[in-house]
Design an enzyme around this catalytic site. Sequence first.
Site, short mmCIF file in Angstrom:
data_model
loop_
_atom_site.label_atom_id
_atom_site.label_comp_id
_atom_site.label_asym_id
_atom_site.label_seq_id
_atom_site.Cartn_x
_atom_site.Cartn_y
_atom_site.Cartn_z
N ASP A 169 -84.42 -48.20 -10.48
CA ASP A 169 -84.37 -49.02 -9.28
C ASP A 169 -84.56 -48.18 -8.02
OD1 ASP A 169 -81.92 -47.79 -9.22
OD2 ASP A 169 -80.73 -49.63 -9.26
N SER A 170 -84.69 -46.85 -8.20
CA SER A 170 -85.12 -45.98 -7.10
C SER A 170 -86.48 -46.39 -6.58
CB SER A 170 -85.15 -44.52 -7.55
OG SER A 170 -85.79 -44.39 -8.81
N ASP A 210 -84.34 -50.18 -15.62
CA ASP A 210 -83.11 -50.23 -14.83
C ASP A 210 -82.81 -51.67 -14.44
OD1 ASP A 210 -81.08 -48.65 -13.87
OD2 ASP A 210 -82.30 -47.59 -12.42
N LYS A 263 -80.89 -49.84 -18.68
CA LYS A 263 -79.84 -49.00 -18.10
C LYS A 263 -78.99 -49.81 -17.14
CE LYS A 263 -80.57 -45.73 -14.90
NZ LYS A 263 -79.53 -46.07 -13.89
N GLU A 294 -75.23 -49.41 -14.58
CA GLU A 294 -74.45 -48.40 -13.87
C GLU A 294 -72.95 -48.65 -13.96
OE1 GLU A 294 -77.67 -47.20 -10.37
OE2 GLU A 294 -75.65 -47.83 -9.84
N GLU A 334 -74.90 -38.43 -13.07
CA GLU A 334 -75.57 -38.09 -11.81
C GLU A 334 -74.59 -37.49 -10.80
OE1 GLU A 334 -78.37 -40.05 -8.27
OE2 GLU A 334 -77.91 -41.21 -10.07
#
Length: 289
Positions: free
Chosen positions: A52-53, A91, A121, A123, A190
């Site tokens: 999602d970056s 993501d 993925k 978070e 991270e």
Amino acid sequence: MSAHAAPRTQVTLAALGAKKAAGEPIVMVTAYDHPGAQIVEAAGVDVVLVGDSAAMTVLGYDSTVPVTLDEMLMLTKAVRRGLTVPLLVGDLPFGSYEASDELAIATAQRFIKEAGCDLVKIERGGTTVQRARALVQAGVPVVGHVGLTPQTATALGGYRAQGRSAEAALAVIEDALALQDAGCSMIVVEAVPSEVTAALMPLLDVPVIGIGAGGAADGQVLVFHDLLGLFDGSAARFVKRYAELRTDAIAGVGAYASEVRSGAYPAPEHGYAMAQGEAARLEELLARR
């Protein structure tokens, strides 16, 4: 790859597990479009994350939060069309899985069915652990993500390293263990101190991918635009630039603009010609109009 090199076989979770067992580093990188996917495929990476970056690197948002499910699916489909060998991870964007197990499953199934992802993925620990468990039980392979989690960076005090105190480090480790217990196939860690990752590694059986988490992890991931110098923005401390393609791109487009304005481009070799005698015939036809 040379003309005589053997073709690479498709990467699987079992293959990543074998790499972990053998101490062979796993290479993960992000990609967000078809050309980027073809580049990382040719470079021989093991895992590709459509992160999602993309919200910031490709779509121009200020953070990862605004990117929509449909935007992420569109980008992921484009990457899928450019890959054959690496595992593909999608993501799940903010707001697409947190509210309920049912929402998480429905979103993840779209990434698997529509975009061809191998894994999705999500978070954080906390309630995300339950979402991970529900996804795994629904047959969706999951990558967990602990430490700095950009979707909730505001709640964490901004984009800063996590786990710097012993208590905070323990919380990161407990999140990772809970995600593994929920059935996650891989964990991304991270922006945590190297000591935290080193302490975590003996406790996890699944592959651990670090980003700003030191060298003890089983593999590393970086953002495509960061490592190639394409993104015009401040880079995190852990980013290493392996090229400066933005500088080269500006120079290339600038040279093109200069030649267009001077008349140097296009030159005769950049054009097409009519068959012999056809230009004269065209003149005659125009004269008769």
